[in-house]
Enzyme design. Structure first.
Site, PDB file in Angstrom:
ATOM      1  CE  LYS A 100      -4.382  -1.732   1.044  1.00  0.00           C
ATOM      2  NZ  LYS A 100      -4.225  -3.028   1.751  1.00  0.00           N
ATOM      3  CD  GLU A 122     -10.396   3.892   1.513  1.00  0.00           C
ATOM      4  OE1 GLU A 122     -10.292   5.108   1.296  1.00  0.00           O
ATOM      5  OE2 GLU A 122      -9.687   3.037   0.948  1.00  0.00           O
ATOM      6  CB  SER A 389      -0.124  -8.167  -1.139  1.00  0.00           C
ATOM      7  OG  SER A 389      -0.968  -9.000  -0.364  1.00  0.00           O
TER       8      SER A 389
END
Ligand SMILES: *Cc1c(COP(=O)(O)O)cnc(C)c1O
Length: 414
Positions: A100, A122, A389
């Site tokens: 991210k 969010e 990830s």
């Protein structure tokens, strides 16, 4: 290896100028947000063409986030399963523990360019909230994170991390109190504050230009993978696998390979407890076309078009909609989709921890669970590349709780 230069510009023609991937995507937002999205799109196009923007992003990805990440040959796991040679793309080694940060850094630079000093976001698993709070600390930006109350409980450590970075975490108490509700609250905030505030959306979702922009910021994952596998093996992978929540890590991993028709691409969704309404988040196993939170895509909805509740052991995959680009490549048959159940994910979590000493995020573990079944079906000459990830540190409490409950259940039935 020599690090490939991350490119921001996209070689695919999609989305089109209206933000559509075939029939999917678009810009289904209140009129009040339209100007803001157009301004964002223009700023992004300008930034993409600006060498100093690319240079600064590249430098931050390298020195702050830790790129390039390794492509690791999981020799123990490969030997144990028999069949394909398994490689893991180590996004789990990035700063803040997941992919991210790639997107959060890109969008923070963009917010600064737009002159917006307040950031909202969010978060579901908390990883995007942590990445956003982190870059806000780095750039001195005010930061408000919306998070469902249920997720705050499941991911208490991440809430604490965000607050340590100076972010305000606002609990969302509406609806199912998870990611979908947090997105609603963030959008509500943005409608009222868009002249001073940038919304750092956390996945390849929402209204145009977000799905395109988020994808572009994550494309570096696949670009590095290509260079690394060519260096190690002299050829492209046979098959590439990634978990799919909104779809950002998967599209970033796959994008550079879409035109390589011999490379099989597989996205793995959350199969939850079972494929019945409300028990999973496998949009391609039970979803239909609809509009949610800015874009047209496959949605889990009931016969009346109301959004179904979703369930997954991993908060980051627990969402009713899938990114529009995935919907497009699903219908094109270019990317295939599978799902892994909560139970398969628990087994896979233990398996990777034991064989390789790597604790995967529960989201990423969906790709591992698929590989446990898939690798033995492939030949030893086949190369199976998985995108890891994120790391599992944030999940160990939840895993311990589930293992304990399973042990008690076994004890009760014995
Ligand atoms: C958030 C998250 C995901 C799911 O989001 P995508 O946009 O589908 O990538 C997957 N893995 C990890 C580790 C995450 O934190």
């Amino acid at each position: 290896m020599t690090a490939p230069v991350p490119t921001i510009s996209s070689k695919s023609e999609l989305p089109d100028r209206s933000g559509h991937f075939g029939p999917f995507g678009g810009r289904y937002v209140p009129e009040t947000l339209m100007n803001c999205l157009l301004e964002l799109e223009a700023a992004y196009e300008e930034a993409k063409a600006d060498a100093s923007f690319t240079r600064e992003l590249r430098r931050l990805l390298r020195d702050y986030a830790g790129r390039p990440t390794g492509l690791y040959h999981a020799a123990n796991l490969s030997a144990k399963l028999g069949g394909a040679k398994i490689y893991l793309k180590r996004e789990d080694l990035l700063h803040t523990g997941a992919h991210k940060i790639n997107n959060a850094l890109g969008q923070a630079l963009l917010a600064r360019r737009l002159g917006k000093r307040r950031i909202i976001a969010e978060t579901g698993a908390g990883q995007h909230g942590v990445a956003t709070a982190t870059v806000c600390a780095r750039f001195g930006l005010e930061c408000v994170i919306y998070m469902g109350e249920v997720d705050m409980e499941r991911q208490a450590l991440n809430v604490f991390r965000m607050r340590l970075c100076g972010a305000e975490v606002r609990p969302v108490t509406t609806g199912q109190r998870t990611l979908k509700d947090a997105v609603n609250e963030a959008m509500r905030d943005w409608v009222a504050s868009s002249s001073t505030t940038h919304y750092i959306l956390g996945s390849a979702l929402g209204a145009h230009p977000f799905p395109m922009m988020v994808r572009d910021f994550h494309k570096v994952i696949g670009e590095e993978t290509r260079a690394q596998i060519l260096e190690k093996e002299g050829r492209l992978p046979t098959e590439m696998v990634a978990c799919v929540g909104g779809g950002s890590n998967a599209i970033g991993f796959f994008h550079d390979f879409l035109e390589e028709s011999e490379v099989r691409l597989v996205g793995v969704e959350a199969g939850g407890r079972c494929i019945e309404e409300g028990q999973h988040a496998a949009r391609f196993a039970g979803g239909r076309l609809g509009v949610l939170q800015g874009c047209k895509t496959y949605l889990l909805q009931n016969a009346d078009g109301q959004i179904n509740p979703t369930h997954s052991v991993s908060a980051g995959l627990d969402y009713a909609a899938i990114g529009p680009e995935h919907a497009y490549y699903h219908d094109q048959g270019r990317i295939e989709y599978a799902y892994a159940s909560d139970a398969e994910v628990m087994t896979a979590f233990e398996e990777l921890s034991r064989t390789e000493g790597i604790l995967p995020a529960l989201e990423s573990t969906h790709a591992i669970a698929y590989a446990l079944k898939r690798a033995p079906q492939l030949a030893s000459s086949d190369l199976l590349c998985l995108n890891l990830s994120g790391r599992g540190d944030k999940d160990v409490n939840e895993v311990a709780r589930i293992m304990e409950a399973a042990k008690e259940a076994r004890g009760a039935s014995a």
